[in-house]
Design a protein around this motif. Structure first.
Motif, PDB file in Angstrom:
ATOM      1  N   ALA A  11      22.275 -29.777 -89.985  1.00 18.21           N
ATOM      2  CA  ALA A  11      22.239 -31.242 -89.996  1.00 18.21           C
ATOM      3  C   ALA A  11      20.994 -31.760 -89.288  1.00 18.21           C
ATOM      4  O   ALA A  11      20.344 -32.694 -89.765  1.00 18.21           O
ATOM      5  CB  ALA A  11      23.496 -31.803 -89.351  1.00 18.21           C
ATOM      6  N   SER A  12      20.640 -31.158 -88.177  1.00 19.15           N
ATOM      7  CA  SER A  12      19.449 -31.630 -87.461  1.00 19.15           C
ATOM      8  C   SER A  12      18.170 -31.218 -88.180  1.00 19.15           C
ATOM      9  O   SER A  12      17.162 -31.927 -88.102  1.00 19.15           O
ATOM     10  CB  SER A  12      19.448 -31.126 -86.014  1.00 19.15           C
ATOM     11  OG  SER A  12      19.321 -29.732 -85.971  1.00 19.15           O
ATOM     12  N   ALA A  13      18.210 -30.116 -88.911  1.00 17.53           N
ATOM     13  CA  ALA A  13      17.023 -29.640 -89.626  1.00 17.53           C
ATOM     14  C   ALA A  13      16.644 -30.547 -90.792  1.00 17.53           C
ATOM     15  O   ALA A  13      15.464 -30.641 -91.144  1.00 17.53           O
ATOM     16  CB  ALA A  13      17.242 -28.218 -90.126  1.00 17.53           C
ATOM     17  N   ILE A  14      17.599 -31.235 -91.381  1.00 18.55           N
ATOM     18  CA  ILE A  14      17.276 -32.072 -92.541  1.00 18.55           C
ATOM     19  C   ILE A  14      16.907 -33.496 -92.160  1.00 18.55           C
ATOM     20  O   ILE A  14      16.560 -34.300 -93.014  1.00 18.55           O
ATOM     21  CB  ILE A  14      18.428 -32.110 -93.569  1.00 18.55           C
ATOM     22  CG1 ILE A  14      19.673 -32.757 -92.984  1.00 18.55           C
ATOM     23  CG2 ILE A  14      18.711 -30.746 -94.112  1.00 18.55           C
ATOM     24  CD1 ILE A  14      20.737 -33.055 -94.010  1.00 18.55           C
ATOM     25  N   GLU A  15      16.927 -33.791 -90.875  1.00 20.36           N
ATOM     26  CA  GLU A  15      16.643 -35.150 -90.421  1.00 20.36           C
ATOM     27  C   GLU A  15      15.273 -35.641 -90.892  1.00 20.36           C
ATOM     28  O   GLU A  15      15.132 -36.779 -91.344  1.00 20.36           O
ATOM     29  CB  GLU A  15      16.730 -35.232 -88.902  1.00 20.36           C
ATOM     30  CG  GLU A  15      16.653 -36.627 -88.369  1.00 20.36           C
ATOM     31  CD  GLU A  15      16.945 -36.699 -86.884  1.00 20.36           C
ATOM     32  OE1 GLU A  15      16.792 -37.801 -86.341  1.00 20.36           O
ATOM     33  OE2 GLU A  15      17.316 -35.683 -86.284  1.00 20.36           O
ATOM     34  N   THR A  16      14.276 -34.786 -90.832  1.00 22.85           N
ATOM     35  CA  THR A  16      12.929 -35.157 -91.266  1.00 22.85           C
ATOM     36  C   THR A  16      12.908 -35.509 -92.748  1.00 22.85           C
ATOM     37  O   THR A  16      12.297 -36.501 -93.145  1.00 22.85           O
ATOM     38  CB  THR A  16      11.943 -34.001 -90.999  1.00 22.85           C
ATOM     39  OG1 THR A  16      12.023 -33.644 -89.620  1.00 22.85           O
ATOM     40  CG2 THR A  16      10.528 -34.397 -91.326  1.00 22.85           C
ATOM     41  N   ASP A  17      13.574 -34.688 -93.556  1.00 21.14           N
ATOM     42  CA  ASP A  17      13.612 -34.953 -94.993  1.00 21.14           C
ATOM     43  C   ASP A  17      14.368 -36.235 -95.309  1.00 21.14           C
ATOM     44  O   ASP A  17      13.999 -36.962 -96.233  1.00 21.14           O
ATOM     45  CB  ASP A  17      14.227 -33.771 -95.741  1.00 21.14           C
ATOM     46  CG  ASP A  17      13.270 -32.604 -95.864  1.00 21.14           C
ATOM     47  OD1 ASP A  17      12.049 -32.840 -95.939  1.00 21.14           O
ATOM     48  OD2 ASP A  17      13.741 -31.452 -95.885  1.00 21.14           O
ATOM     49  N   VAL A  18      15.415 -36.523 -94.550  1.00 22.88           N
ATOM     50  CA  VAL A  18      16.166 -37.766 -94.763  1.00 22.88           C
ATOM     51  C   VAL A  18      15.257 -38.965 -94.500  1.00 22.88           C
ATOM     52  O   VAL A  18      15.221 -39.918 -95.287  1.00 22.88           O
ATOM     53  CB  VAL A  18      17.423 -37.820 -93.857  1.00 22.88           C
ATOM     54  CG1 VAL A  18      18.054 -39.198 -93.874  1.00 22.88           C
ATOM     55  CG2 VAL A  18      18.429 -36.771 -94.297  1.00 22.88           C
ATOM     56  N   GLU A  19      14.501 -38.902 -93.419  1.00 26.61           N
ATOM     57  CA  GLU A  19      13.574 -39.995 -93.101  1.00 26.61           C
ATOM     58  C   GLU A  19      12.499 -40.131 -94.180  1.00 26.61           C
ATOM     59  O   GLU A  19      12.162 -41.250 -94.585  1.00 26.61           O
ATOM     60  CB  GLU A  19      12.928 -39.755 -91.744  1.00 26.61           C
ATOM     61  CG  GLU A  19      13.889 -39.934 -90.590  1.00 26.61           C
ATOM     62  CD  GLU A  19      13.261 -39.612 -89.252  1.00 26.61           C
ATOM     63  OE1 GLU A  19      12.028 -39.447 -89.170  1.00 26.61           O
ATOM     64  OE2 GLU A  19      14.021 -39.513 -88.279  1.00 26.61           O
ATOM     65  N   TYR A  22      14.277 -41.746 -97.379  1.00 27.36           N
ATOM     66  CA  TYR A  22      14.684 -43.142 -97.272  1.00 27.36           C
ATOM     67  C   TYR A  22      13.541 -44.070 -96.877  1.00 27.36           C
ATOM     68  O   TYR A  22      13.477 -45.199 -97.350  1.00 27.36           O
ATOM     69  CB  TYR A  22      15.844 -43.295 -96.293  1.00 27.36           C
ATOM     70  CG  TYR A  22      17.154 -42.850 -96.895  1.00 27.36           C
ATOM     71  CD1 TYR A  22      17.792 -43.623 -97.858  1.00 27.36           C
ATOM     72  CD2 TYR A  22      17.750 -41.657 -96.519  1.00 27.36           C
ATOM     73  CE1 TYR A  22      18.985 -43.221 -98.431  1.00 27.36           C
ATOM     74  CE2 TYR A  22      18.949 -41.244 -97.079  1.00 27.36           C
ATOM     75  CZ  TYR A  22      19.555 -42.033 -98.033  1.00 27.36           C
ATOM     76  OH  TYR A  22      20.735 -41.625 -98.596  1.00 27.36           O
ATOM     77  N   ASN A  23      12.651 -43.623 -96.013  1.00 29.41           N
ATOM     78  CA  ASN A  23      11.593 -44.504 -95.524  1.00 29.41           C
ATOM     79  C   ASN A  23      10.325 -44.439 -96.357  1.00 29.41           C
ATOM     80  O   ASN A  23       9.640 -45.443 -96.522  1.00 29.41           O
ATOM     81  CB  ASN A  23      11.259 -44.190 -94.062  1.00 29.41           C
ATOM     82  CG  ASN A  23      12.443 -44.468 -93.147  1.00 29.41           C
ATOM     83  OD1 ASN A  23      13.276 -45.311 -93.437  1.00 29.41           O
ATOM     84  ND2 ASN A  23      12.520 -43.750 -92.053  1.00 29.41           N
ATOM     85  N   ALA A  24      10.000 -43.252 -96.888  1.00 32.75           N
ATOM     86  CA  ALA A  24       8.748 -43.101 -97.626  1.00 32.75           C
ATOM     87  C   ALA A  24       8.966 -42.969 -99.130  1.00 32.75           C
ATOM     88  O   ALA A  24       8.009 -42.945 -99.891  1.00 32.75           O
ATOM     89  CB  ALA A  24       7.978 -41.891 -97.111  1.00 32.75           C
ATOM     90  N   GLY A  25      10.212 -42.833 -99.548  1.00 35.70           N
ATOM     91  CA  GLY A  25      10.504 -42.711-100.972  1.00 35.70           C
ATOM     92  C   GLY A  25      10.073 -41.387-101.573  1.00 35.70           C
ATOM     93  O   GLY A  25       9.806 -41.301-102.767  1.00 35.70           O
ATOM     94  N   ALA A  29      11.745 -34.737-101.014  1.00 42.49           N
ATOM     95  CA  ALA A  29      12.570 -34.704 -99.804  1.00 42.49           C
ATOM     96  C   ALA A  29      14.017 -35.014-100.157  1.00 42.49           C
ATOM     97  O   ALA A  29      14.944 -34.431 -99.590  1.00 42.49           O
ATOM     98  CB  ALA A  29      12.040 -35.695 -98.776  1.00 42.49           C
ATOM     99  N   GLY A  30      14.230 -35.904-101.109  1.00 38.35           N
ATOM    100  CA  GLY A  30      15.583 -36.219-101.563  1.00 38.35           C
ATOM    101  C   GLY A  30      16.277 -35.012-102.162  1.00 38.35           C
ATOM    102  O   GLY A  30      17.468 -34.786-101.939  1.00 38.35           O
ATOM    103  N   THR A  31      15.525 -34.222-102.912  1.00 36.67           N
ATOM    104  CA  THR A  31      16.081 -32.994-103.491  1.00 36.67           C
ATOM    105  C   THR A  31      16.481 -32.022-102.384  1.00 36.67           C
ATOM    106  O   THR A  31      17.548 -31.406-102.441  1.00 36.67           O
ATOM    107  CB  THR A  31      15.048 -32.337-104.434  1.00 36.67           C
ATOM    108  OG1 THR A  31      14.729 -33.269-105.460  1.00 36.67           O
ATOM    109  CG2 THR A  31      15.592 -31.070-105.052  1.00 36.67           C
TER     110      THR A  31
END
Length: 59
Positions: A11-19, A22-25, A29-31
């Motif tokens: 969960a903590s490892a995917i935090e960067t990809d989530v940001e 959602y923030n950069a489109g 990262a969504g995949t």
């Protein structure tokens, strides 16, 4: 307990990809987020099964 630790790490490892998603489109990262969420789901189900088994064996 090891599975729960893995779940928290994932969960903590995917935090960067989530940001990034959602923030950069960033679609890539969504995949990666979708794949990681599926892995989290599987791991969570394994933990649920383990907890149920342990709970029922005490009875």
């Amino acid at each position: 307990m090891d599975k729960f630790t893995k779940l928290k790490e994932l969960a903590s490892a995917i935090e960067t990809d989530v940001e990034k998603f959602y923030n950069a489109g960033n679609s890539a990262a969504g995949t990666r987020v979708r794949k990681a969420m599926q892995d989290l789901k599987v791991l969570a189900q394994d933990i649920r099964s383990e907890v149920t088994e342990k709970k029922n064996s005490v009875k």
